[in-house]
Design an enzyme around this catalytic site. Structure first.
Site: not given
Length: 338
Positions: A305-306
């Site tokens: 998710e970064g």
């Protein structure tokens, strides 16, 4: 930045003609660093990061418009029983991002990062890679082109992340196809696969790579056959950033797999990229080593998710701030080396 047409030939042309770093900006950054009130090399990798920023942006190191781009996709291979979570979770997490309730939202607020989330046809999962190609060439190229639009609003530091139930299986298949070894070398628990489920995951990767084995000498074919929409979009975003000389931070195992496709197509394709962190997913460190990179952080994270890239953005911002804000020996009246 725009790309006309959909065939892979457009991207092969881009990959053959990548811009390089700005030598003059790099020299200027090194010269300033030598005058700052510290012993040479005392800031370690922060100095290297500042030089990297200067070389790719062509100006003194600064981060004014950092952006996290998350690409979300669903995968037909989940039908093989390789993950404990249903594909519906991908859409639910996209909604959570929009509501501000995910870890990435908190990290973005903490480090003052922009956030964009791209929903990639979640109601239409890719083909099951154990039975067919994930995407047609046309669909894969179109998704790459869509990913290139991540930078359209402007950014000077792009953090690449993803969300997609089943996509660590996809990442494992890509790494296995690119680097060999055994499927088990590249398969990890992902969102919690263990026991018989983990064995099904290994078997799925083995079956997929065997099915497509006659077409794995071309990195873009590996991407379309074994990848997914978020893989293609991330590859497109990284490539677009290169064409516009925007530095990139790559997140975890899945984002690194997308980057590996570009590296396989052109050995210099990731020179504008740093790896934000090494995740706890077993294959990630090995894949980073295959890229010849060293991660900025090692925090035992495995969320995707970064999040790892976003945390690393805080370090990049600090590197730029030290380089631009520190006084020189002359300004501070501090004696230099004898």
């Amino acid at each position: 930045m725009s790309v006309s047409g959909l065939p892979f030939d457009d991207f092969r042309t881009l990959l053959r003609d990548l811009p390089g770093p700005d030598a003059r900006a790099l020299v200027a950054a090194r010269e300033r660093d030598a005058q700052l009130t510290k012993p040479p090399g005392a800031l370690g990798r922060l100095e290297e990061i500042a030089f990297w920023l200067a070389a790719w942006t062509g100006r003194p190191p600064a981060v004014n418009r950092p952006l996290v781009a998350i690409f979300a996709g669903n995968h037909g291979v989940t039908r093989q029983g390789i993950t404990p979570f249903p594909p519906a979770v991908t859409q639910q997490m996209v909604e959570n991002f929009a509501a501000g309730g995910a870890a990435i939202n908190q990290i973005c607020v903490t480090h003052d990062l922009g956030l964009k989330v791209f929903d990639l046809a979640l109601d239409y999962p890719t083909g099951d890679i154990t039975e067919e190609a994930a995407l047609s060439e046309r669909d894969c190229a179109a998704t790459m082109a869509f990913g290139m639009e991540a930078i359209a609003g402007g950014t000077d530091l792009l953090c690449i992340g993803e969300m997609g139930i089943g996509n660590t299986t996809i990442a494992a298949a890509i790494n296995y196809a690119l680097y060999g070894g055994s499927a088990r070398d590249w398969v990890g628990p992902g969102t919690g696969s263990e026991g018989d489920m983990l064995e099904r995951k290994v078997a799925a990767v083995e079956k997929a790579v065997a099915l497509h084995s006659d077409h794995l000498d071309d990195p873009l074919e590996i991407m379309r056959r074994l990848g997914g929409r978020e893989i293609a979009a991330m590859a497109g975003a990284i490539l677009a950033a290169r064409m516009e000389r925007i530095p990139v931070l790559i997140d975890g195992y899945v984002a690194t797999a997308a980057a590996a496709i570009l590296k396989a197509a052109n050995p210099s394709a990731l020179d504008h990229c740093l790896i934000g962190h090494v995740s706890a997913e077993p294959g990630h460190l090995r894949s980073i080593e295959m890229l010849g990179k060293t991660p900025l952080l090692a925090l035992g994270m495995r969320l995707g998710e970064g999040t790892g890239a976003a945390l690393a953005a805080g370090i990049v911002k600090a590197a730029a701030a030290c380089h631009s804000g520190m006084a020189t020996f002359a300004q501070a009246g501090v004696s230099g080396k004898h």
